[in-house]
Design an enzyme around this catalytic site. Structure first.
Site, PDB file in Angstrom:
ATOM      1  N   LYS A   1       0.865  -1.201   0.000  1.00 26.48           N
ATOM      2  CA  LYS A   1       0.000   0.000   0.000  1.00 26.48           C
ATOM      3  C   LYS A   1       0.896   1.243   0.000  1.00 26.48           C
ATOM      4  CE  LYS A   1      -3.612  -2.690   2.051  1.00 26.48           C
ATOM      5  NZ  LYS A   1      -4.936  -2.704   2.612  1.00 26.48           N
TER       6      LYS A   1
ATOM      7  N   GLU B   1      -9.648  -0.136  -2.052  1.00 29.10           N
ATOM      8  CA  GLU B   1      -9.262   1.225  -1.620  1.00 29.10           C
ATOM      9  C   GLU B   1      -9.260   2.182  -2.806  1.00 29.10           C
ATOM     10  OE1 GLU B   1      -5.671   0.055   0.399  1.00 29.10           O
ATOM     11  OE2 GLU B   1      -6.882  -0.851   1.991  1.00 29.10           O
TER      12      GLU B   1
ATOM     13  N   SER C   1      -6.862  -9.218   6.076  1.00 28.50           N
ATOM     14  CA  SER C   1      -6.318  -9.557   7.401  1.00 28.50           C
ATOM     15  C   SER C   1      -5.598 -10.904   7.441  1.00 28.50           C
ATOM     16  CB  SER C   1      -7.426  -9.489   8.464  1.00 28.50           C
ATOM     17  OG  SER C   1      -7.922  -8.166   8.561  1.00 28.50           O
TER      18      SER C   1
ATOM     19  N   GLU D   1     -11.427 -10.386  -1.882  1.00 31.97           N
ATOM     20  CA  GLU D   1     -11.161  -9.633  -0.658  1.00 31.97           C
ATOM     21  C   GLU D   1     -12.459  -9.028  -0.133  1.00 31.97           C
ATOM     22  OE1 GLU D   1      -6.827  -8.219  -0.444  1.00 31.97           O
ATOM     23  OE2 GLU D   1      -7.829  -6.793  -1.717  1.00 31.97           O
TER      24      GLU D   1
HETATM   25  P1  PGA Z   1      -4.845  -6.403   4.831  1.00 35.60           P
HETATM   26  O1  PGA Z   1      -5.019  -5.832   3.341  1.00 35.60           O
HETATM   27  O2  PGA Z   1      -4.025  -7.667   4.740  1.00 35.60           O
HETATM   28  O3  PGA Z   1      -4.130  -5.306   5.568  1.00 35.60           O
HETATM   29  O4  PGA Z   1      -6.201  -6.653   5.356  1.00 35.60           O
HETATM   30  C1  PGA Z   1      -5.242  -6.691   2.266  1.00 35.60           C
HETATM   31  C2  PGA Z   1      -5.361  -5.859   1.015  1.00 35.60           C
HETATM   32  O5  PGA Z   1      -5.824  -4.726   1.084  1.00 35.60           O
HETATM   33  O6  PGA Z   1      -4.981  -6.309  -0.082  1.00 35.60           O
END
Ligand code: PGA
Length: 219
Positions: free
Chosen positions: A10, A87, A186, A149
């Site tokens: 990210k 996102e 997560s 996801e």
């Molecule tokens: P996370 O994010 O493992 O922090 O939940 C997964 C993603 O956004 O691809």
């Protein structure tokens, strides 16, 4: 079987030096296919991992201030591009039509798209997944990796139950038979093994910028 493990950094870490530190730590031989997706400005090749990007623009060049094209990513050594992450759908208002165009141009540039799909809390999962797959993959011939996801599980510490992951995995596989299907949301060193046993891989966010956590996942 070889599993696909994608690290989505990210908008982290905060410096080139810290990013280099992560790349060095993760540049180890493993039985899995490890794909690291840092911010564009920190892309750094390694021997034992493959480079990916977190997004790209839908054209190869031109007057598009601030954008990065698939052709440029290819030139920098990327092989994969995450597209349609929730996102980006939320903050950049990306829609399925735009994601579809990005998938097309990535494939033209021989970059493998990792298409993220998933439902919000309270939404009808199957309806959302079916529609996202239909619209994002419209007219697409090449092979695309799918990352399931559930949005409520991203960055929240709430992982989807194993039976629900398996249920979604089977649902997606029925629609896109040739695609590898990953789970994201997560994922950490404690739940990764179990999730990897019922999917083709994982897309890891938060835990991918934690050396100890991610090393435990990729080993
Ligand atoms: P996370 O994010 O493992 O922090 O939940 C997964 C993603 O956004 O691809």
């Amino acid at each position: 079987m070889k599993k696909i493990i994608i690290g989505n950094f990210k908008m982290n870490p905060s410096s080139k030096k810290k990013a280099s530190d992560l790349f060095k730590a993760f540049d180890i031989k493993t039985k899995n296919l490890v794909i690291l997706c840092p911010p564009f400005c920190f892309l750094e090749k390694g021997e034992n991992y493959i480079l990916g990007a977190q997004n790209c623009f839908l054209k190869n060049e031109g007057a598009y201030t601030g954008e990065v094209s698939p052709k440029m990513l290819k030139d920098l050594g990327c092989k994969y591009v995450i597209l349609g992450h929730s996102e980006r759908r939320e903050y950049q208002k990306e829609n399925n039509e735009e994601i579809n165009k990005k998938i097309k141009i990535c494939l033209e540039n021989k970059l493998k798209p990792v298409l993220c799909i998933g439902e919000k809390l309270g939404e009808n999962k199957e309806e959302v997944l079916k529609n996202q797959l239909k619209e994002c993959l419209k007219g697409i011939k090449g092979s695309v990796i799918i990352a399931y996801e559930p949005i409520w599980a991203i960055g929240t510490g709430k992982t989807c139950k194993n039976e629900d992951i398996l249920d979604s995995y089977n649902f997606i596989k029925k629609i896109v038979k040739e695609s590898s299907v990953l789970y994201g949301g997560s994922v950490n060193s404690k739940n990764a093994k179990q999730i990897l046993s019922i999917t083709d891989g994982v897309l890891v966010g938060g835990a991918s910028i934690n050396k100890k956590e991610f090393l435990n996942i990729i080993k």
